[in-house]
Design a protein around this motif. Structure first.
Motif, PDB file in Angstrom:
ATOM      1  N   TRP A  78      -6.555   4.010  -2.500  1.00  0.00           N
ATOM      2  CA  TRP A  78      -5.306   3.483  -1.946  1.00  0.00           C
ATOM      3  C   TRP A  78      -4.559   4.527  -1.123  1.00  0.00           C
ATOM      4  N   GLY A  82      -6.098   5.635   2.731  1.00  0.00           N
ATOM      5  CA  GLY A  82      -5.155   4.978   3.618  1.00  0.00           C
ATOM      6  C   GLY A  82      -4.312   5.924   4.431  1.00  0.00           C
ATOM      7  N   PRO A 123      -7.498  -2.705   2.263  1.00  0.00           N
ATOM      8  CA  PRO A 123      -7.144  -2.130   0.955  1.00  0.00           C
ATOM      9  C   PRO A 123      -7.805  -2.841  -0.216  1.00  0.00           C
ATOM     10  N   ARG A 126     -11.409  -1.743  -0.532  1.00  0.00           N
ATOM     11  CA  ARG A 126     -11.478  -0.362  -1.026  1.00  0.00           C
ATOM     12  C   ARG A 126     -11.239  -0.314  -2.537  1.00  0.00           C
ATOM     13  N   HIS A 288      -1.820  -3.490   4.351  1.00  0.00           N
ATOM     14  CA  HIS A 288      -1.971  -2.042   4.541  1.00  0.00           C
ATOM     15  C   HIS A 288      -1.466  -1.321   3.296  1.00  0.00           C
ATOM     16  N   SER A 289      -2.092  -0.213   2.989  1.00  0.00           N
ATOM     17  CA  SER A 289      -1.721   0.554   1.789  1.00  0.00           C
ATOM     18  C   SER A 289      -0.689   1.614   2.153  1.00  0.00           C
TER      19      SER A 289
END
Length: 903
Positions: A78, A82, A123, A126, A288-289
């Motif tokens: 994260w 990111g 995210p 991931r 988005h992280s």
């Protein structure tokens, strides 16, 4: 003949067992289950206590998995993946980053696993990929627990027919199902595996559900997220219900399992995890992280739950202690004062055990010493399973026709004899000798220079009367006056050997000092304090891993947010806790110095007329004072647990109220407060990381070094003696193999030959000897005599595990066996007196042995004799005399063994 049972390879034989150090928090919380106060008349309180400990153990599993999720999901997948700056420093994260990296090496790596900024960059995907790390950790723990369950808990104990009416004062260790926890461990393993998988699923689902639940979010995914959340909550409820079900069934050998629970619960949790991973990995292009994963409330909630459970556990334990606390009659210490042991110059008269006496002896020990000619695993019986070897040696210490002896020891002397198990598991076969001095022994002193003792072990004879001419019976001289004021200066070590001091048989002046009274205990709160210590260890290990990984990923700093605030606050409490411990250490050092000065005066009085050697006097006094530190352990645990509870509560409150790290929360306060907060936070972070690195380094060294692995094994002797009643991922209980082995051997031999046994044990071996004796029928126990030396039965086990080794339980064992003698030294930091009243029988405790044997040089000892402390009891002349007394108290006219095949 002698037989020696060696159990070292059950705790330290295999190199991979050094990795058990990583399971230390689980082992500690499992110990808390057995440290409850004695409350035989309050079964509901006992069940509530066990339930609370099992719930605390469950939170530890969740904490461990949450720490793995924090590292893999939050810090790596994260935050670092990111952030462009963090991902650029770690090329292996290139295929997870939303922006393409510029390095050619990174581009090639990204091309192998997917285009950078493409499919894996979202995210959710991931996070789903990173969930393989905590998931793999759970599967590894499940595999290790299942493997050890098959090797330890699945060994059935000896079933010897209908049980007589239970003794209300007896120990639970006498129950037939005590060493058979197969069903409970299987159920707890399924529950903890499911809890770990559900924790990973919750870590995956939480950020996705929060993203989908925003205004304007995808409606279908929002509904699916709510359904998954409900399923996860239901699975968590089923898991807690499985843990809350009835605990151990010790009154019978329960061979049943719960197949529906063992399969459905973990498989259902695994299915939920896969569905959650699919849901989280669903395409969300605008996700988005930023910042941290929403895991800070999870760690804070775990800390709060653990604190509340420990407090409730303390209330329950305190209530049990108060109800069970009754004034106890002190042990008849004046009986100890009135005894005398002849020195080596006075040999016992004929007929005191030197003649032929058929019998058997089984020794319990940890194997040959490093540097000896024997190599573990070379005898027949060295395989992974117990086996019965074909050879039985004779004990040269008994003369022709002497009987076999059951002993247990690391000090296996010289010569050859049967040794049970010198390979990966216990086995009975020829091994590194059970010569004249074997015994139930796991001596931490691994020196290869110790001399073989004069002999010990299981020997048999039924006469309970005092031995003629042994000098071990009560002395009617005026020295035994019960009033201490009428005695002269006490001499606690007289009568153990040839020393320059006066002979206790001829000099009426010296008196034996009564045993020093035990230090104040924990008043029933030892179990809650130990449970809190296990939670603190788990928190330190979790915080240490997260902090070290965050520092490694962040590099110069500023690119990622780091671990949760609650972990930072927790690490910041370590410097104040160390300051408290430093104060305790200073107090203990001052008390030890005062005691050493007092002991120097005592040493001088013990050797009147001898030329004084100041260095020798200081060495003896210092050893005695250091040995007494063991009795201050309750003080250390009390202060440590109280400080940890207060500081942990302060850390939790600071994290919840401020929502920032300690240095950030201290902003705007006085300069001194800001400086203290900054120092505590920085120093705590480094101390947590350093402690974890030292922990891993120690485990790595133990993995490669056999000597270090034996040191770890000594720690495991106590920690893994108890069955896994609270945590299934704790290291396995070796006693669930050792006690049935000994019980089968003793019961079948006595039944086949009609003989009697002397069971001798040193250190932890004496605990195994008592546990094995309790598992026998009362009729068989009456044919056994106990010889314990350097024994922690009362000093450690009686104080820390009062429900199972308390005064009532040990007194019941004393009544059941034919006779029992116990030897100890004042220089021994582990062994001590048993402190049982005589009740018309010969007292259990012998006078403390002299250590060293001589103060200066004598014709018999031209070189200074060493201070032995906890080791080499069998080399003391008093050992052979006490053994002769046991032989005398058992009948010498025994039926001959009915064939060698019975051995």
């Amino acid at each position: 003949m002698q037989e020696a049972y060696v159990w070292c390879n059950l705790t330290s034989g295999d190199a991979g067992r050094a990795l058990w150090l990583l399971l230390l928090p689980f082992m500690v919380v499992n110990l808390a289950h057995w440290m409850r106060p004695a409350a035989p008349a309050r079964p509901r309180a006992v069940r509530l206590y066990g339930l609370l400990v099992r719930l605390i153990a469950l939170t530890l599993t969740v904490l461990l998995v949450a720490a793995a999720c924090e590292v893999a999901l939050d810090l790596v997948a994260w935050q670092c993946a990111g952030a462009r700056g963090c991902a650029r420093r770690h090329f292996w994260l290139a295929f997870l980053t939303p922006d393409a990296a510029q390095s050619p090496g990174v581009r090639r790596w990204a091309a192998l696993l997917g285009t950078s900024g493409g499919w894996w960059a979202q995210p959710g995907r991931r996070l789903a990929l990173a969930a393989l790390v905590p998931g793999g950790l759970i599967l590894l723990l499940w595999y290790l627990s299942h493997r050890t369950w098959s090797a330890y808990e699945s060994h059935r104990p000896l079933v010897q027919g209908p049980d007589p009416a239970p003794d209300p004062d007896g120990s639970a260790l006498a129950r037939p199902g005590f060493w058979y926890g197969r069903r409970l461990v299987a159920r707890l393993r399924a529950a903890h595996t499911a809890a770990g998988l559900l924790t990973v699923a919750a870590a995956l689902a939480t950020p996705a559900v929060r993203f989908d639940h925003r205004p304007g979010g995808p409606g279908a995914l929002d509904i699916l997220g709510r359904l998954l959340t409900a399923c996860l909550l239901a699975g968590a409820g089923a898991t807690v219900a499985a843990v809350c079900r009835r605990g151990r069934d010790e009154h019978r050998v329960d061979q049943r399992l719960d197949p529906h629970l063992l399969r459905r619960l973990p498989l259902g949790a695994l299915a939920l995890l896969l569905l959650t991973a699919l849901y989280t990995g669903w395409s969300r292009p605008d996700w988005h992280s930023t910042g941290r994963l929403p895991g800070d409330p999870a760690f804070s909630g775990l800390m709060l739950a653990q604190g509340l459970l420990v407090v409730v556990l303390g209330v329950v334990a305190w209530g049990m202690y108060r109800r069970a606390a009754t004034p106890l009659t002190p042990a008849a210490e004046t009986d100890i004062d009135s005894l005398s042991i002849p020195g080596p110059d006075s040999a016992p008269p004929p007929g005191t055990g030197s003649g032929p006496a058929p019998g058997i002896g089984i020794g319990i020990g940890s194997g040959p010493e490093p540097g000896s000619d024997s190599d573990a695993g070379t005898g027949p019986g060295s395989g992974p399973e117990p086996g019965l070897g074909p050879s039985l040696g004779r004990d040269p210490g008994f003369g022709p026709g002497a009987g076999p002896e059951l002993s247990s020891g690391r000090d296996l002397g010289t010569g050859t004899g049967p040794v049970l198990g010198t390979g990966p598991g216990p086995g009975l076969g020829p091994g590194p000798g059970s010569g004249p001095g074997s015994g139930l022994n796991r001596d931490p002193d691994l020196s290869s220079s110790r001399a073989p003792g004069p002999g010990s072990g299981l020997i048999r004879d039924p006469d309970l009367g005092p031995g003629p001419g042994t000098g071990l019976g009560p002395d009617p001289s005026p020295r035994s006056h019960p009033d201490p004021s009428l005695r002269s200066d006490p001499d606690p070590d007289l009568g153990a050997g040839p020393g320059p001091g006066p002979n206790p048989r001829s000099d009426p002046a010296p008196r034996f000092d009564p045993h020093p009274r035990p230090a104040p205990g924990t008043h029933g709160l030892g179990g809650p304090a130990t449970a809190l210590l296990g939670c603190a260890l788990g928190g330190v290990m979790s915080g240490g891993v997260a902090q070290r990984v965050a520092d490694w990923l962040d590099g110069a700093g500023g690119t990622i947010s780091g671990p949760p605030v609650s972990l930072t606050w927790q690490a910041s409490m370590i410097p104040p806790l160390l300051a408290v411990l430093l104060g305790v250490a200073v107090r203990l050092a001052a008390g030890t110095a005062r005691l050493a000065r007092a002991e120097r005066d005592r040493v001088r009085r013990e050797h009147p007329g001898e030329p004084e050697d100041p260095a020798r006097t200081r060495a003896i006094a210092h050893t005695r004072a250091m040995a007494a530190l063991t009795d201050r352990a309750p003080l250390v645990l009390t202060v440590l647990s109280a400080a940890a509870l207060v500081l942990g509560g302060g850390a939790l409150a600071g994290a919840l109220v401020s929502g920032r790290s300690p240095d950030g929360a201290a902003g705007g306060t006085a300069a001194a407060v800001q400086i203290a907060a900054g120092i505590s936070q920085g120093l705590g972070s480094w101390l947590v990381g350093l402690g974890f690195l030292l922990f891993v380094t120690w485990g790595r060294r133990a993995y490669k070094d056999r000597g270090a692995r034996r040191t770890v094994g000594i720690l495991w002797d106590v920690g893994t003696f108890w069955p896994r009643a609270a945590h299934p991922f704790a290291p396995p209980c070796y006693a669930e193999r050792a006690v049935p082995d000994l019980t089968w051997r003793m019961a079948t031999w006595t039944e086949a030959t009609g003989g009697r046994l002397v069971l001798s044990g040193h250190s932890q071996g004496s605990v195994l000897a008592a546990a094995a004796a309790w598992q026998l029928t009362p009729a068989t126990r009456a044919r056994i005599a106990l010889l314990t030396y350097g024994s922690p039965l009362e000093r450690l086990y009686g104080r820390w595990f009062p429900a199972h080794f308390g005064p009532a339980a040990l007194a019941g064992l004393h009544r059941d066996v034919a006779c029992w003698h116990n030897l100890y030294r004042r220089t021994d930091p582990i062994g001590g007196p048993v402190r049982l009243p005589a009740d018309g029988q010969p007292p259990v405790d012998r006078p403390p042995l002299r250590d060293p044997l001589t103060y200066g040089r004598t014709p018999e000892h031209p070189l200074p004799t060493p201070i032995l402390g906890h080791s080499c009891y069998q080399s003391d002349p008093a050992f052979a005399q006490v053994r002769a007394d046991l032989l005398t108290r058992l009948r010498t006219q025994l039926p001959a063994p009915r064939g060698e095949s019975a051995i």
